[in-house]
Design an enzyme around this catalytic site. Sequence first.
Site, PDB file in Angstrom:
ATOM      1  N   LYS A  77     126.961 118.346  25.132  1.00 11.95           N
ATOM      2  CA  LYS A  77     126.089 118.313  23.959  1.00 11.95           C
ATOM      3  C   LYS A  77     124.720 118.929  24.278  1.00 11.95           C
ATOM      4  CE  LYS A  77     126.705 113.841  23.445  1.00 11.95           C
ATOM      5  NZ  LYS A  77     127.823 113.626  24.395  1.00 11.95           N
ATOM      6  N   THR A  78     124.139 118.545  25.399  1.00 13.28           N
ATOM      7  CA  THR A  78     122.839 119.108  25.793  1.00 13.28           C
ATOM      8  C   THR A  78     122.965 120.602  26.066  1.00 13.28           C
ATOM      9  OG1 THR A  78     122.166 116.984  26.747  1.00 13.28           O
ATOM     10  CG2 THR A  78     120.948 118.931  27.448  1.00 13.28           C
ATOM     11  N   THR A 172     126.520 109.577  21.220  1.00 11.61           N
ATOM     12  CA  THR A 172     127.856 109.152  21.633  1.00 11.61           C
ATOM     13  C   THR A 172     128.433 108.150  20.646  1.00 11.61           C
ATOM     14  OG1 THR A 172     126.859 107.431  23.016  1.00 11.61           O
ATOM     15  CG2 THR A 172     127.367 109.531  24.082  1.00 11.61           C
ATOM     16  N   ARG A 231     131.485 117.306  33.115  1.00  4.45           N
ATOM     17  CA  ARG A 231     130.573 116.693  34.080  1.00  4.45           C
ATOM     18  C   ARG A 231     131.350 116.045  35.224  1.00  4.45           C
ATOM     19  NH1 ARG A 231     126.629 113.029  31.278  1.00  4.45           N
ATOM     20  NH2 ARG A 231     125.449 114.960  30.991  1.00  4.45           N
TER      21      ARG A 231
END
Length: 359
Positions: A77-78, A172, A231
């Site tokens: 998202k970032t 989230t 991640r």
Amino acid sequence: MAKRQPPPAPDAAARAVDASEHGDDGLVDRTLRPRTFDDYVGQTKHKDNLRVFVEAAKRRGEPLDHVLLSGPPGLGKTTLAHILAHEMGTQLVSTSGPVIEHKGALAALLTTKLQKNDILFVDEIHRLNPVVEESLYPALDESVFDVMTGEGAFASAVRITLQPFTLVGATTRTGLLTAPLLSRFGHVVRLDFYPPEDLAQIVLRSAKLLGVAIEQEAAHEIARRSRGTPRVANRLLRRVRDFAEVLGTGRIDLARVRHACERLEVDVAGLDDMDRRYLSVVIDHYDGGPVGVDALAAALAEPRDTLEDVVEPFLLQQGYVGRTPRGRVANRKAYEALGKSPPAGGGGRPPQADLFDEE
């Protein structure tokens, strides 16, 4: 003041397969972060749509519509927010919901940090203070911000005109957003877990940026164990690299990945020791459930928050356990993960149920 969530328990924070950011993840994520849509792997449907919206906004010379990015942690998202700013040719001003504690902090962001068509990225936007959130609405709708001056009978409102900007929110938990805030986003992007094929490409790209030699099969093996999360894939890659450099030649092959994951206790499905302990307690101690989360927390000697926020989401999403009004139940997939045979009536079925079955 916005309510702050407690940090994960130490054991939870140390997990190699935990998708939340911890340790040196932030620094490494910035190093490996794609900067353009062409470099961004996966989420093809959403990426193609956002590419169209960005190009249309640039041609009109207008800010991009407000965008909400939602989904589990670690899916990018970032990264997407940074790509939107880069593709728009504007600045990204980044903050998070709990940091904007009062209306004055929001006013400072909107009036001094943002230039024309810039992007304001608010992570954990569902944790915005309600007063701050209501103050944000005029800025989103009309590019104005109301400031109250004076007190009592002498109070008056001063309207400040803002530069047009785009709000990009990340969450989230979409369900925790209020309806008025959710309605102001022109486009909502729900990020999905990545298939192993896309994760393997991400691993290969990250290995190249880190200067790590890795074989194709090894990249696919890391991808299989990464819970569909970039991640986690990047973190496993770094841990496998450590084993390869210390115990081998530095080159990552299939055998090295399997050995490293065995040492980290991460199996082929991405389950680690904490996941297996959780499933084992439900199956062995409580006959597959149902069992309340408080009883599980006591049996595992873990805080309830850790189970609900760290351990259970992946197990629920992947169908290992189910959540019922009476408690958690183990599904057939949980029995198979532990190498156990599910009961004849199916996983999670309490033995007492047979007393009420019709013949």
